[in-house]
Write a protein that holds these residues in place. Structure first.
Motif, PDB file in Angstrom:
ATOM      1  N   GLY A 617       0.786  -1.232   0.000  1.00 44.04           N
ATOM      2  CA  GLY A 617       0.000   0.000   0.000  1.00 44.04           C
ATOM      3  C   GLY A 617       0.815   1.276   0.000  1.00 44.04           C
ATOM      4  O   GLY A 617       0.262   2.364   0.210  1.00 44.04           O
ATOM      5  N   GLN A 619       2.641   4.591  -1.226  1.00 42.91           N
ATOM      6  CA  GLN A 619       2.324   5.554  -2.274  1.00 42.91           C
ATOM      7  C   GLN A 619       3.320   6.713  -2.219  1.00 42.91           C
ATOM      8  O   GLN A 619       3.903   7.004  -1.169  1.00 42.91           O
ATOM      9  CB  GLN A 619       0.897   6.097  -2.109  1.00 42.91           C
ATOM     10  CG  GLN A 619      -0.187   5.048  -2.287  1.00 42.91           C
ATOM     11  CD  GLN A 619      -1.573   5.640  -2.115  1.00 42.91           C
ATOM     12  OE1 GLN A 619      -1.721   6.804  -1.742  1.00 42.91           O
ATOM     13  NE2 GLN A 619      -2.587   4.846  -2.389  1.00 42.91           N
ATOM     14  N   GLN A 645      -0.193  -3.952  -3.865  1.00 44.02           N
ATOM     15  CA  GLN A 645      -1.538  -3.947  -3.307  1.00 44.02           C
ATOM     16  C   GLN A 645      -1.478  -4.192  -1.809  1.00 44.02           C
ATOM     17  O   GLN A 645      -0.537  -4.828  -1.316  1.00 44.02           O
ATOM     18  CB  GLN A 645      -2.395  -5.020  -3.980  1.00 44.02           C
ATOM     19  CG  GLN A 645      -2.576  -4.831  -5.471  1.00 44.02           C
ATOM     20  CD  GLN A 645      -3.333  -3.563  -5.789  1.00 44.02           C
ATOM     21  OE1 GLN A 645      -4.207  -3.148  -5.036  1.00 44.02           O
ATOM     22  NE2 GLN A 645      -2.994  -2.936  -6.916  1.00 44.02           N
ATOM     23  N   PRO A 646      -2.477  -3.694  -1.064  1.00 43.96           N
ATOM     24  CA  PRO A 646      -2.493  -3.949   0.384  1.00 43.96           C
ATOM     25  C   PRO A 646      -2.441  -5.445   0.681  1.00 43.96           C
ATOM     26  O   PRO A 646      -3.207  -6.223   0.135  1.00 43.96           O
ATOM     27  CB  PRO A 646      -3.832  -3.333   0.825  1.00 43.96           C
ATOM     28  CG  PRO A 646      -4.099  -2.261  -0.190  1.00 43.96           C
ATOM     29  CD  PRO A 646      -3.555  -2.791  -1.479  1.00 43.96           C
ATOM     30  N   THR A 650       5.426  -4.488  -1.230  1.00 48.64           N
ATOM     31  CA  THR A 650       5.665  -3.274  -2.018  1.00 48.64           C
ATOM     32  C   THR A 650       6.886  -3.471  -2.908  1.00 48.64           C
ATOM     33  O   THR A 650       7.869  -4.114  -2.506  1.00 48.64           O
ATOM     34  CB  THR A 650       5.891  -2.072  -1.094  1.00 48.64           C
ATOM     35  OG1 THR A 650       4.736  -1.888  -0.276  1.00 48.64           O
ATOM     36  CG2 THR A 650       6.134  -0.797  -1.906  1.00 48.64           C
TER      37      THR A 650
END
Length: 660
Positions: A617, A619, A645-646, A650
């Motif tokens: 998650g 960003q 995605q959560p 990452t």
């Protein structure tokens, strides 16, 4: 139980009984052709009966369901009487000759038109249009066929075989009375035609008076089914041209027997199943083209017959082929004219898209006006257009704002790739939306590329501004650190040495020199620390050594994979800071248990990849560490990607061009 439902159930039960009676008659006739005919007729009629029952189940107070059931029942009755006639004619003595049936058959053909006419009068809500004239039409559709059956039955002429010996069930009229009743019976024929025309007019009037788009769509569905009636006439025409007989009419009647009930049921229960405007427009267009070809073929046959003394099908077919080629380019224009009358929304929307495209090429309009143009053409203010940013799943408006698309939004594709969405309003069908999505794909592609370019330019400006601010801040920090640290110590060292020079005979020189050396060592250490903030000293021995020392301080299991080739100094520094920032984020925020750091070099690019198994998650946020690293990478001519995605970890990847 409502009366329409009760009547429909009763007629359905009668239909089942008639099918059983027909099966018994087939055992007496023992003819394969009759069996095939009766079974086919019953299957076709079953569609009407079943759909009628479905309508009365869903709409118990609507008489349309009962009329559809009667429509199918009548077809089964006609097939049953035909089988009965065959058995009487070919298996004499097996069945008694029914005087009532022989009498009624003379005029019962009129009943075939009654259900369709009543449907046109009552569709879709089962009520007549307001006004006494429509009540007269409905009454006439019942009275005229009944009167014709009675008058035809009173005719003293003998019945045709195989009922020649049958008695007239209604009796016979005297010669004087027959001379009066005959013209009356003949006058009923145009009367029936007038009633049929009036029923058709009633459907047109109902459509024009309707303000509800649902009611208009329902009437169009019924009109689509009723179009099979003139199509049957075209088949009859074609049959006489090719086969010298009406054999193909059977195909048209069979199609009508299925099309009318199906269109009726869809109009009442599922008017939004398909874009009826599109279907109706296409049907009318191809019907007109077919009629034109048949007319040309007929004229060609006639001319060939006059010129050669006999008809020449080969010459007529060749001439018709030439006509078909000539009509091919005209079909598009004909489609436009038909759309203008039967499907104005489609014609207006497609013309608007084409006009906007032409004006865009001429430099007179911007493609961003697509949404507003479609709203005006469709008269639907709820139409929206979303643009998918290249390389992402982000949807934005023409101004770059975030766009939330509903689940039923139509995806706009170009070359199989999704480039945007088209959201329909309440006045636009799904099928029309799909067609418009294909038509406006090029405009959408231009808009999203312009959005990408605009965003890239804004990102470059923002990146430059951030780099300038970071540079100013870094210079201020260096100035402060030098002023408050090393500079002060060096000044102090100079003063101490000057003091030692002045008081050399009376001063402990050794102590002063020791103090000066200590101050000098402290200043050197501070200068090293400042220099380390500008460039890690571990890079002196290469990127691999620097990253190895970096991961030693990470309290996680780190897998390190670094290419052995030497890396230019500036790229090595950038790659180091990418890895450092990514590892810092992993330790602080990801909750990961393992990290994989890889530096590879291929195709003239240096790629730094940091992948973890954490919560994901991540960003790039303005002012954050990843944003700063992104600016540093962009300044080196590279690109930074942050994905994940959560719950799936990452990925931070920087691609830097190394030029060799």
């Amino acid at each position: 139980m409502t009366m329409p439902r009760l009547v429909a159930y009763a007629m359905a039960a009668i239909a089942v009984a008639l099918v059983g009676a027909g099966g018994w008659l087939l055992t007496l006739g023992r003819d394969a052709g009759q069996t095939l005919y009766f079974v086919t007729a019953c299957l076709l009629a079953a569609a009407s009966v079943v759909l009628g029952m479905l309508i009365v189940t869903r709409r118990p107070t609507n008489v349309i369901g009962a009329l559809l059931t009667f429509f199918g029942l009548l077809a089964i009755w006609v097939a049953l009487t035909d089988v009965y006639t065959y058995v009487v004619a070919h298996r004499p003595g097996r069945l008694p000759v029914s005087s009532l049936l022989a009498t009624v058959r003379q005029g019962s053909w009129m009943l075939n038109y009654v259900p369709a006419a009543l449907l046109m009068l009552l569709f879709p809500d089962g009520r007549l249009l307001p006004g006494r004239r429509w009540q007269v039409v409905a009454t006439g559709l019942v009275v005229v066929p009944a009167a014709f059956i009675v008058l035809a039955g009173l005719d003293p002429a003998p019945f045709p075989p195989p009922f020649a010996a049958a008695e007239h069930a209604f009796g016979t009229a005297s010669p004087a009375l027959a001379r009066v009743l005959g013209p009356i019976a003949v006058a009923l024929l145009p009367g029936l035609l007038a009633l049929l025309v009036a029923s058709t007019v009633a459907m047109v009037v109902r459509y024009r008076r309707a303000t509800d788009p649902v009611r208009r769509a329902q009437v169009k569905w019924f009109a689509l089914g009723a179009f099979f009636l003139p199509a049957t006439l075209l088949l009859c025409w074609l049959s006489y041209l090719l086969l010298d007989g009406p054999d193909l009419v059977v195909v048209g009647l069979a199609a009508t027997l299925v099309a009318v009930p199906t269109a009726t049921a869809i109009g009442i229960l599922r008017h939004d199943l398909y874009d009826v405007n599109k279907a109706l427009s296409a049907t009318v267009t191809y019907g007109l083209v077919t009629a034109a070809l048949l007319a040309f073929y007929t004229v060609a046959m006639f001319v060939a017959g006059v010129a050669a003394g006999r008809s020449s099908p080969v010459a007529a077919a060749g001439a018709t082929a030439v006509c078909a080629l000539a009509l091919s380019p005209l079909r598009v224009r004909l489609q436009r004219e038909v759309d203008r009358r039967f499907y104005p929304a489609r014609q207006a929307a497609l013309a608007t898209i084409e006009d906007l495209r032409d004006r865009m090429h001429a430099g007179e309009a911007a493609p961003e006006g697509l949404e507003e143009a479609l709203r005006q053409a469709l008269r639907d203010p709820e139409v929206r257009v979303g643009y998918r940013m290249p390389g992402t799943n982000e949807l934005v408006t023409a101004t770059g704002e975030s766009f939330e698309a509903p689940e039923d939004a139509t995806v706009i594709r170009l070359g199989g790739q999704p480039i945007g969405v088209l959201v329909r309003g309440g006045n636009t069908t799904r099928e029309l939306t799909r067609e418009l999505a294909d038509a406006c794909a090029l405009l959408v592609e231009v808009v999203r590329l312009r959005l990408q370019l605009r965003r890239a330019l804004l990102d470059v400006e923002a990146s430059r501004a951030r780099l300038l601010r970071a540079g100013y801040a870094e210079r201020l920090r260096l100035e402060r650190d030098l002023h408050d640290g090393a500079q002060q110590r060096l000044v102090s060292l100079g003063m101490a040495l000057r003091l030692a020079q002045r008081h050399l005979p009376e001063t402990d020189v050794s102590g002063l020199l020791d103090q000066a050396v200590a101050e000098l060592g402290t200043a050197v250490a501070e200068l090293r620390q400042i220099a380390h903030g500008l460039r890690p000293s571990s890079l002196d021995e290469g990127l691999a050594n620097a990253l190895t020392m970096l991961v030693r301080g990470v309290p996680l299991a780190v897998t390190l994979d670094v290419c052995p080739e030497p890396v230019p100094e500036d790229l090595a520094t950038t790659a180091y800071y990418v890895a450092s920032e990514a590892l810092t984020n992993v330790v602080k925020h990801s909750g990961a248990s393992a990290v994989h750091l890889r530096v590879s070099r291929a195709d003239g690019d240096l790629t730094v990849t940091v992948r973890d198994d954490g919560v994901g998650g991540a960003q790039v946020r303005p002012g954050g560490g990843l944003a700063g690293i992104g600016d540093r990478v962009a300044a080196a001519g590279g690109a930074l990607t942050v994905a994940g995605q959560p719950g799936a970890g990452t990925l931070v990847e920087a691609v830097l061009p190394c030029g060799s």
